[in-house]
Write a protein that holds these residues in place. Structure first.
Motif, PDB file in Angstrom:
ATOM      1  N   GLY A 191      -0.111  25.349  -0.354  1.00  0.00           N
ATOM      2  CA  GLY A 191       1.243  25.755   0.393  1.00  0.00           C
ATOM      3  C   GLY A 191       1.872  26.958  -0.708  1.00  0.00           C
ATOM      4  O   GLY A 191       2.496  27.946  -0.341  1.00  0.00           O
ATOM      5  N   VAL A 192       1.771  26.757  -2.007  1.00  0.00           N
ATOM      6  CA  VAL A 192       2.491  27.582  -2.994  1.00  0.00           C
ATOM      7  C   VAL A 192       1.372  28.863  -2.707  1.00  0.00           C
ATOM      8  O   VAL A 192       1.980  29.850  -3.115  1.00  0.00           O
ATOM      9  N   SER A 193       0.419  28.820  -2.714  1.00  0.00           N
ATOM     10  CA  SER A 193      -0.635  29.745  -2.436  1.00  0.00           C
ATOM     11  C   SER A 193      -0.089  30.875  -1.480  1.00  0.00           C
ATOM     12  O   SER A 193      -0.209  31.991  -1.480  1.00  0.00           O
ATOM     13  N   VAL A 194       0.146  30.043  -0.325  1.00  0.00           N
ATOM     14  CA  VAL A 194       0.685  30.660   0.837  1.00  0.00           C
ATOM     15  C   VAL A 194       1.959  31.378   0.657  1.00  0.00           C
ATOM     16  O   VAL A 194       2.056  32.564   0.878  1.00  0.00           O
ATOM     17  N   ALA A 195       2.805  31.068  -0.258  1.00  0.00           N
ATOM     18  CA  ALA A 195       4.119  31.347  -0.459  1.00  0.00           C
ATOM     19  C   ALA A 195       3.716  32.815  -1.739  1.00  0.00           C
ATOM     20  O   ALA A 195       4.415  33.744  -1.169  1.00  0.00           O
ATOM     21  N   GLN A 196       3.041  32.712  -2.338  1.00  0.00           N
ATOM     22  CA  GLN A 196       2.499  33.763  -3.369  1.00  0.00           C
ATOM     23  C   GLN A 196       1.947  34.977  -2.681  1.00  0.00           C
ATOM     24  O   GLN A 196       2.443  36.008  -2.630  1.00  0.00           O
ATOM     25  N   ALA A 197       1.269  34.378  -1.503  1.00  0.00           N
ATOM     26  CA  ALA A 197       0.595  35.677  -0.675  1.00  0.00           C
ATOM     27  C   ALA A 197       1.475  36.245   0.095  1.00  0.00           C
ATOM     28  O   ALA A 197       1.658  37.561   0.420  1.00  0.00           O
ATOM     29  N   ALA A 198       2.685  35.510   0.623  1.00  0.00           N
ATOM     30  CA  ALA A 198       3.743  36.011   1.559  1.00  0.00           C
ATOM     31  C   ALA A 198       4.514  36.922   0.682  1.00  0.00           C
ATOM     32  O   ALA A 198       4.823  37.847   1.246  1.00  0.00           O
ATOM     33  N   ARG A 199       4.785  36.549  -0.560  1.00  0.00           N
ATOM     34  CA  ARG A 199       5.609  37.503  -1.412  1.00  0.00           C
ATOM     35  C   ARG A 199       4.687  38.876  -1.564  1.00  0.00           C
ATOM     36  O   ARG A 199       5.391  39.712  -1.596  1.00  0.00           O
ATOM     37  N   ILE A 200       3.624  38.700  -1.870  1.00  0.00           N
ATOM     38  CA  ILE A 200       2.792  39.809  -1.959  1.00  0.00           C
ATOM     39  C   ILE A 200       2.776  40.627  -0.884  1.00  0.00           C
ATOM     40  O   ILE A 200       2.971  42.008  -0.630  1.00  0.00           O
TER      41      ILE A 200
END
Length: 364
Positions: A191-200
């Motif tokens: 989930g936090v990997s999704v968040a980081q990618a969404a930020r990128i």
């Protein structure tokens, strides 16, 4: 002999014991492991949610150094630092030829055959074909991806599943665009990997939903703009944060009837729902024919983030080197092999993002 954390039966605690690895076959490599992330899929294998022949050494987010190679190996050499790839593609089946290596017909072959023995000769299986909760493992050369010599293996171990899956879900499966809104259900490692990618990708807002209130303190470092406690009011809060419509994209990083339905309900008409988490085979999700038509939403399954590790790992390493991706922030705790069951308990209770097992004697 090699020390490993062994699962003798589903639902039982792991046992630290010694296993015997064979010499590498012609196209195999032996890897001295340094770090291994503890993934929810490991927990699902350990508790019987996912099928796993036993006894088995679990662990598939592994990073280490090649210490021996078979006579026909040309992909890596002794001394190379590598990440394990738990779903290596054959390059020859129909799916591989269509550019879908994450669906390779032979990607899980290694998990079905014993790869080692106990000291009494009992065959041992490798969880997801990799067996990373051990001092060493034996895998096919296709199951390793070389990384630069200066790579900190304790940082990048989580890339082997959590980051490839989470970032791939954003970049490949959902194709999130700048300015689109995102809601993420389940703020563990994926989930936090999704968040980081969404930020990128430039998403805004990025809304995180979790049953653990502790996650509200974790998510800010990963790009989540708003935290919403899981519960009956979560969908209403998402709509309030997205102009009353619902999110453009919803990512179910838990998997199961309740969370997939919640992701569906939190998404706007015409939005996209991506199911990243692995649910049980008996968890049934229901939709009416009318709502499928009326809401015009898309529902995607997402295997391994639709990633090609040979292509995506170098790209993700570049993002990490530039500071846009923060791999160390995913590691919220560390332990040795004896701490895996504790990491499973933390996962069940919603504590932290990723525990990384640091294996004594490996070279960072």
């Amino acid at each position: 002999m090699v020390k490993a954390a062994l699962l003798r039966e589903p639902g039982m605690p792991l046992e630290i014991c010694e296993i015997v690895l064979p010499e590498p076959g012609p196209r195999q490599v032996r890897v001295r492991l340094y770090a291994a992330g503890v993934c929810h899929s490991d927990l699902s294998l350990a508790n019987g949610t996912l099928r796993q022949p036993v006894p088995a050494v679990l662990g598939h987010e592994g990073a280490g150094t090649v210490i021996a190679v078979g006579s026909q190996v040309n992909r890596v050499g002794v001394g190379d630092k590598v990440l394990l790839n738990w779903s290596p593609s054959c390059g020859e089946c129909w799916f591989c030829r269509q550019g879908e290596p994450y669906l390779c017909e032979r990607g899980d072959d290694a998990a079905a055959e014993p790869y080692a023995q106990l000291t009494d000769g009992t065959p041992v299986y490798a969880g997801l074909g990799t067996g990373a909760f051990a001092e060493e493992t034996i895998v096919d050369e296709r199951a390793v991806v070389q990384v630069p010599a200066d790579t900190d293996l304790s940082d990048v171990a989580v890339m082997g599943c959590a980051v490839l899956t989470g970032a791939g879900a954003v970049f490949h499966t959902a194709d999130v665009q700048k300015g689109q809104s995102v809601v993420i259900i389940g703020l563990g490692g994926i989930g936090v990997s999704v968040a980081q990618a969404a930020r990128i990708a430039g998403a805004d807002p990025i809304i995180g939903i979790d049953t653990s209130a502790e996650k509200s303190e974790l998510v800010g470092d990963h790009g989540v703009t708003d935290f919403v406690p899981a519960g009956p009011d979560a969908t209403r809060r998402v709509r309030e944060l997205t102009g009353g419509r619902g999110a453009d994209h919803a990512f179910d990083c838990v998997g199961g009837a309740v969370t997939t339905r919640a992701a569906w309900s939190a998404t706007r008409r015409g939005g996209v729902v991506t199911v990243v988490g692995v649910g049980g085979k008996d968890s049934k999700v229901e939709f009416t024919a009318l709502e499928l038509y009326w809401f015009g939403r898309s529902l995607h399954g997402c295997v391994y983030g639709r990633s090609d590790p040979d292509v995506d790992i170098p790209r993700l390493l570049e993002l990490n080197a530039s500071g846009r991706l923060d791999l160390p922030a995913l590691r919220t705790s560390t332990s040795d092999l004896t701490g895996i069951d504790t990491a499973f308990a933390d996962m069940r209770d919603g504590r932290g993002a990723r525990t990384v097992i640091l294996i004594e004697g490996g070279a960072a």
